[in-house]
Design a protein around this motif. Structure first.
Motif, short mmCIF file in Angstrom:
data_model
loop_
_atom_site.label_atom_id
_atom_site.label_comp_id
_atom_site.label_asym_id
_atom_site.label_seq_id
_atom_site.Cartn_x
_atom_site.Cartn_y
_atom_site.Cartn_z
N TRP A 180 0.83 -1.20 0.00
CA TRP A 180 0.00 0.00 0.00
C TRP A 180 0.86 1.26 0.00
O TRP A 180 0.62 2.19 -0.77
CB TRP A 180 -0.93 0.00 1.20
CG TRP A 180 -1.90 1.14 1.23
CD1 TRP A 180 -1.72 2.35 1.85
CD2 TRP A 180 -3.20 1.21 0.61
NE1 TRP A 180 -2.82 3.16 1.68
CE2 TRP A 180 -3.74 2.48 0.90
CE3 TRP A 180 -3.94 0.32 -0.15
CZ2 TRP A 180 -5.00 2.87 0.47
CZ3 TRP A 180 -5.20 0.70 -0.58
CH2 TRP A 180 -5.72 1.96 -0.29
N ASP A 181 1.87 1.28 0.86
CA ASP A 181 2.73 2.46 0.93
C ASP A 181 3.53 2.63 -0.36
O ASP A 181 3.81 3.76 -0.79
CB ASP A 181 3.68 2.35 2.12
CG ASP A 181 2.98 2.59 3.45
OD1 ASP A 181 1.91 3.24 3.45
OD2 ASP A 181 3.48 2.10 4.49
N GLY A 182 3.91 1.51 -1.00
CA GLY A 182 4.62 1.61 -2.27
C GLY A 182 3.71 2.02 -3.42
O GLY A 182 4.12 2.74 -4.33
N ARG A 183 2.45 1.55 -3.37
CA ARG A 183 1.49 1.88 -4.44
C ARG A 183 1.02 3.32 -4.34
O ARG A 183 0.75 3.97 -5.35
CB ARG A 183 0.28 0.93 -4.32
CG ARG A 183 -0.83 1.17 -5.32
CD ARG A 183 -0.39 0.77 -6.73
NE ARG A 183 -1.50 0.88 -7.67
CZ ARG A 183 -1.91 2.00 -8.25
NH1 ARG A 183 -1.29 3.14 -7.94
NH2 ARG A 183 -2.91 2.03 -9.10
N PHE A 184 0.92 3.84 -3.12
CA PHE A 184 0.44 5.21 -2.92
C PHE A 184 1.44 5.96 -2.04
O PHE A 184 1.19 6.18 -0.85
CB PHE A 184 -0.94 5.22 -2.27
CG PHE A 184 -1.98 4.44 -3.03
CD1 PHE A 184 -2.56 4.96 -4.19
CD2 PHE A 184 -2.38 3.19 -2.59
CE1 PHE A 184 -3.53 4.24 -4.88
CE2 PHE A 184 -3.34 2.47 -3.29
CZ PHE A 184 -3.91 2.99 -4.44
N PRO A 185 2.58 6.34 -2.59
CA PRO A 185 3.61 7.03 -1.78
C PRO A 185 3.20 8.44 -1.36
O PRO A 185 3.74 8.98 -0.40
CB PRO A 185 4.82 7.07 -2.72
CG PRO A 185 4.23 7.01 -4.10
CD PRO A 185 3.01 6.16 -3.98
N GLY A 186 2.24 9.01 -2.08
CA GLY A 186 1.80 10.37 -1.73
C GLY A 186 0.42 10.34 -1.10
O GLY A 186 0.22 9.84 0.01
N ALA A 187 -0.56 10.87 -1.84
CA ALA A 187 -1.94 10.91 -1.35
C ALA A 187 -2.61 9.56 -1.61
O ALA A 187 -2.91 9.20 -2.74
CB ALA A 187 -2.71 12.03 -2.04
N ALA A 188 -2.89 8.80 -0.57
CA ALA A 188 -3.52 7.50 -0.68
C ALA A 188 -5.03 7.64 -0.58
O ALA A 188 -5.54 8.62 -0.02
CB ALA A 188 -3.01 6.59 0.43
N PRO A 189 -5.81 6.71 -1.14
CA PRO A 189 -7.26 6.73 -1.00
C PRO A 189 -7.68 6.79 0.46
O PRO A 189 -7.16 6.04 1.29
CB PRO A 189 -7.71 5.43 -1.67
CG PRO A 189 -6.64 5.11 -2.64
CD PRO A 189 -5.36 5.59 -1.99
N PHE A 190 -8.59 7.69 0.76
CA PHE A 190 -9.12 7.88 2.12
C PHE A 190 -8.02 8.24 3.11
O PHE A 190 -8.21 8.09 4.33
CB PHE A 190 -9.86 6.62 2.60
CG PHE A 190 -10.91 6.13 1.65
CD1 PHE A 190 -12.12 6.81 1.51
CD2 PHE A 190 -10.68 4.99 0.89
CE1 PHE A 190 -13.08 6.34 0.62
CE2 PHE A 190 -11.64 4.52 0.01
CZ PHE A 190 -12.84 5.20 -0.13
N ALA A 191 -6.87 8.67 2.62
CA ALA A 191 -5.73 9.07 3.45
C ALA A 191 -5.24 7.94 4.35
O ALA A 191 -4.71 8.18 5.44
CB ALA A 191 -6.11 10.30 4.29
#
Length: 540
Positions: free
Chosen positions: A172-183
């Protein structure tokens, strides 16, 4: 059949639907350990994002969970003895799954603590209800195998907690390094992912057929009229203040009051002494809980003291309201079995709680490496040991009734600490894992034989209460004391985790003595189960 012996149904035939029920209960045990232990692999990320320390993480992992898990296993175990176990398991799985998912929404310590509280309450029913259910599907000759499957499921869940937690958070952290879904952070996503399988599993258990209680032992049991009232009475009987109200209402004799009050004073004095000894041996900073600040040693022994007080109240309550159960559960073999399992739990929790940290510190592995490698190895070996021990337990019991099971337990519980010396002195990670194979195989063989002995010492209607009583003892002494002692020794020795882990294995010395005593009388006590119950008023 000799007078006083339990009338058993002969044969090895499993009831219709028994293997399916075993699969569902095994999945329950697996999920229970996964949701319980996933916090450990996610700890570094949680500490970083929530700005909390190891003391707070220790409270979440051990103290908060252990206290509520232990206390609620008593009323829920009593409910398992009188209500539909399939429905009870379904409700509790749904509760702890939602509590696990709640941790995925946590933005502070308080919500995480609430999540762990819910997980502890929900999981408190998994072992009492699950074991009782399986014992009514499987005849005595096949129960060693059934317990082996459940033990293997526990090992798989324990291993998967490291693998799933680490991989899901990293992905998850690798897939969304910036703004992740639902933070969401990676560790929050891992909690939510771990919670998802519980809801469909709860539905399947809700629809599972409830077997006739006691039929597999030739002792059909009449359904209880008010199971929830009985469960609430158990909870009230073990909690402070309410237990005194119930004792007065039931007309407890002066001797009962003297034992309760005297025991309470003795517990308080012992816990104060233990806390002071711990603080002198390994000084620690205060833990802040809102408006209250406590020494970790004080908090540790407060939890243990509450657990001991609950046990005292439980035994006194059983003697007042259920004399047959009290008489049967006071069997010397039952007490020795519980003591042996509790001492082994102290070793297991103490070793396993710090082994990943040992790998990272001594062999310089990354958290991802340690989680994946150790998690997969633990899961695989945790299956092999019980699966070998289960059929072996059944074979040994046929040739040496009662004694055969205890001999296998002595081999596993007495031999594994000797192998631990070899394992934790390995020169590198590869050698550690190679040696750990033999160690884990022997170590994980203890549960099927000991549990089979434990539950054959009581009547079918008492298995849920027996399981929950054992859970209280083993949780308080295992999860409550084992990791605490290892951590305290590590702190006092400058962070030498290897020395600390090996130190807890000295518990095996009194453990083997307890097992030898059990071997000398297990067959005699098992033959007297029905006689003890009848003498105390049980209509059987």
């Amino acid at each position: 059949m000799q007078s006083g012996q339990m009338p058993l149904v002969q044969g090895r035939k499993v009831l219709r639907g028994g293997w399916y029920a075993l699969a569902l209960v095994s999945a329950t045990q697996c999920l229970s350990l996964l949701d319980r232990n996933i916090l450990a692999i996610l700890s570094p990320r949680i500490k970083h994002d929530l700005a909390i320390g190891d003391a707070e993480m220790g409270l979440l992992y051990g103290t908060v969970f252990a206290l509520f898990y232990a206390l609620f296993s008593l009323p829920l175990g009593r409910l398992a003895d009188g209500w539909r176990r399939t429905w009870l398991l379904a409700c509790c799985i749904a509760l702890w799954s939602m509590a696990t998912g709640l941790a995925g929404l946590a933005s502070g310590f308080a919500l995480l603590a609430l999540s762990r509280l819910g997980v502890g309450i929900g999981e408190a029913a998994s072992q009492p209800a699950g074991t009782s259910l399986i014992f009514d599907y499987f005849p005595k000759a096949r129960r060693g195998l059934a317990m082996a499957v459940l033990a293997a499921a526990i090992a798989i869940g324990l291993g998967l907690s490291s693998v799933l937690g680490g991989m899901a958070a990293d992905w998850w952290d690798g897939r969304f390094p910036g703004a992740a879904p639902f933070a969401l952070k990676g560790w929050q996503f891992a909690f939510i992912l771990a919670a998802l399988p519980g809801l469909p599993l709860a539905l399947l258990l809700w629809r599972l057929r409830e077997p006739e209680r006691g039929a597999a032992d030739g002792i059909p049991t009449v359904p209880e009229a008010r199971p929830f009232a009985a469960a609430w009475a158990v909870l009230g009987a073990v909690l402070p203040v309410s237990n005194w109200w119930l004792m007065a209402r039931r007309g407890a004799e002066a001797r009962v009051w003297a034992v309760n009050l005297g025991g309470s004073v003795a517990i308080v004095l012992a816990m104060v002494a233990a806390a002071r000894m711990g603080a002198a041996f390994s000084p620690r900073p205060l833990v802040h809980l809102g408006l209250v600040s406590l020494s970790p040693h004080d908090l540790q022994w407060i939890v243990v003291g509450v657990g001991l007080f609950a046990m005292l109240n439980l035994m006194q309550s059983q003697r007042l309201v259920d004399p047959p159960a009290y008489a049967v559960m006071c069997s010397p073999s039952l007490r020795l079995s519980m003591l042996a399992g509790s001492l082994q739990s102290m070793i297991n929790y103490g070793c396993m709680a710090f082994t990943p940290a040992f790998l990272m510190k001594v062999y310089h592995l990354s958290p991802a490496q340690a989680g994946l490698q150790f998690g997969l190895l633990s899961a695989g070996l945790g299956v092999v040991g019980p699966m070998v021990a289960g059929p072996l337990t059944d074979w040994a019991n046929q040739r040496l009734p009662g004694l055969g099971r205890v001999l296998i337990a002595i081999f596993a519980m007495g031999g594994s600490p000797l192998l631990a010396i070899w394992v934790y002195h390995a020169p590198d990670a590869g050698s550690f894992y190679a040696r750990f194979v033999a160690y884990s195989f022997v170590l994980t063989m203890w549960m099927p034989p000991l549990y089979a002995v434990l539950y054959d010492q009581v009547l079918p209607r008492m298995r849920g209460m027996t399981s929950s009583t054992y859970l209280v003892v083993s949780t308080i002494t295992g999860l409550g004391i084992g990791p605490y002692i290892v951590g305290m020794i590590s702190d006092a020795s400058g962070g030498d985790l290897g020395r600390a882990i090996l130190s807890i294995n000295w518990v095996a010395v009194p453990l083997v003595a307890v097992l030898v005593a059990l071997a000398m009388r297990v067959r005699r006590d098992e033959a007297l189960v029905v006689e003890r119950a009848r003498e105390a008023g049980e209509p059987v």
